[in-house]
Design a protein around this motif. Sequence first.
Motif, PDB file in Angstrom:
ATOM      1  N   THR A 183       0.820  -1.219   0.000  1.00  0.00           N
ATOM      2  CA  THR A 183       0.000   0.000   0.000  1.00  0.00           C
ATOM      3  C   THR A 183       0.854   1.270   0.000  1.00  0.00           C
ATOM      4  O   THR A 183       0.374   2.324   0.405  1.00  0.00           O
ATOM      5  CB  THR A 183      -0.925   0.013   1.235  1.00  0.00           C
ATOM      6  N   HIS A 184       2.083   1.169  -0.402  1.00  0.00           N
ATOM      7  CA  HIS A 184       2.920   2.365  -0.481  1.00  0.00           C
ATOM      8  C   HIS A 184       3.399   2.606  -1.910  1.00  0.00           C
ATOM      9  O   HIS A 184       4.419   3.226  -2.156  1.00  0.00           O
ATOM     10  CB  HIS A 184       4.122   2.236   0.447  1.00  0.00           C
TER      11      HIS A 184
ATOM     12  N   SER B  50       1.951   3.648  -6.002  1.00  0.00           N
ATOM     13  CA  SER B  50       0.887   4.416  -6.660  1.00  0.00           C
ATOM     14  C   SER B  50      -0.298   3.500  -6.978  1.00  0.00           C
ATOM     15  O   SER B  50      -0.104   2.376  -7.449  1.00  0.00           O
ATOM     16  CB  SER B  50       1.435   5.029  -7.938  1.00  0.00           C
TER      17      SER B  50
ATOM     18  N   TYR C   3      -1.578   4.406  -3.982  1.00  0.00           N
ATOM     19  CA  TYR C   3      -1.701   4.487  -2.524  1.00  0.00           C
ATOM     20  C   TYR C   3      -0.714   5.514  -1.982  1.00  0.00           C
ATOM     21  O   TYR C   3       0.487   5.451  -2.273  1.00  0.00           O
ATOM     22  CB  TYR C   3      -1.430   3.122  -1.898  1.00  0.00           C
TER      23      TYR C   3
ATOM     24  N   ARG D 122       0.201   6.237   1.281  1.00  0.00           N
ATOM     25  CA  ARG D 122       0.955   5.945   2.503  1.00  0.00           C
ATOM     26  C   ARG D 122       0.539   4.575   3.027  1.00  0.00           C
ATOM     27  O   ARG D 122      -0.392   3.948   2.528  1.00  0.00           O
ATOM     28  CB  ARG D 122       0.665   6.991   3.577  1.00  0.00           C
ATOM     29  N   PHE D 123       1.265   4.121   4.035  1.00  0.00           N
ATOM     30  CA  PHE D 123       0.878   2.894   4.717  1.00  0.00           C
ATOM     31  C   PHE D 123      -0.309   3.177   5.642  1.00  0.00           C
ATOM     32  O   PHE D 123      -0.394   4.254   6.235  1.00  0.00           O
ATOM     33  CB  PHE D 123       2.034   2.345   5.561  1.00  0.00           C
TER      34      PHE D 123
ATOM     35  N   ILE E  52       1.743   0.860  10.268  1.00  0.00           N
ATOM     36  CA  ILE E  52       2.803   1.675  10.860  1.00  0.00           C
ATOM     37  C   ILE E  52       3.078   1.259  12.302  1.00  0.00           C
ATOM     38  O   ILE E  52       4.217   1.269  12.765  1.00  0.00           O
ATOM     39  CB  ILE E  52       2.427   3.175  10.782  1.00  0.00           C
TER      40      ILE E  52
ATOM     41  N   ASP F 293      -8.295   5.716   8.952  1.00  0.00           N
ATOM     42  CA  ASP F 293      -8.243   5.257   7.562  1.00  0.00           C
ATOM     43  C   ASP F 293      -9.630   5.042   6.983  1.00  0.00           C
ATOM     44  O   ASP F 293      -9.809   4.259   6.043  1.00  0.00           O
ATOM     45  CB  ASP F 293      -7.430   3.959   7.466  1.00  0.00           C
TER      46      ASP F 293
END
Length: 203
Positions: free
Chosen positions: A70-71, A73, A75, A77-78, A83, A141
């Motif tokens: 998920t990091h 494109s 997306y 960020r995580f 994290i 999120d």
Amino acid sequence: MESKTAPPPKSVFLLLPQKVFNVRSGIKTTAFPKKTGVEHFLATEMRIMGAIQVLFGLMNFCFGAVFIFTHVSPYPRFPFIFITGYPFWGSAFFINSGSLLIAFERRTTKLLGQISLVGNTVSSVVAMAGIVLLSFSLVLDNHYLCGYVGGGNLCEGITVILTGILGMMMVFAVLELLISLSYSMFRHNLTCAESENWFSIEV
């Protein structure tokens, strides 16, 4: 013919569960108190509960591995839960506590009983921490991708998938809490080391 006298009877040691027999002084019985339904379940189904805990840990880890991607494109960020690292260290504790339960069911010793109790107590604390972190993640999120791309089908689809994964992880954490906390609470009512209910009796 001289009659041979029979040799005196030798002492015989018997291993009998829950009962003690002594021929010289009569038969005596020492019975343990009957276990309640919950205690009997916890004593006989530890392997199943341990396997379920290991399964929860593996599923948690797999969901955490999905977040690795998920990091890239599109997306940005995580996710928050990734994290924090909870999918990985939480899974380690779940698998560890489940493995200890399986080991204790296979070889019932006092040491393994104490270790499994500590492991499940820690696992219950980790599960509670996971529930708190997952709750924060569901709030933070809630619009994971929509806030960056401005809506659309892609945004809604990814948000639904992410929410579904977080929801499943929440279910795993709650069930893990129930299993580990139940075992920790009722552990003192079980026979701490079932090997101790085998007695050496001299006849």
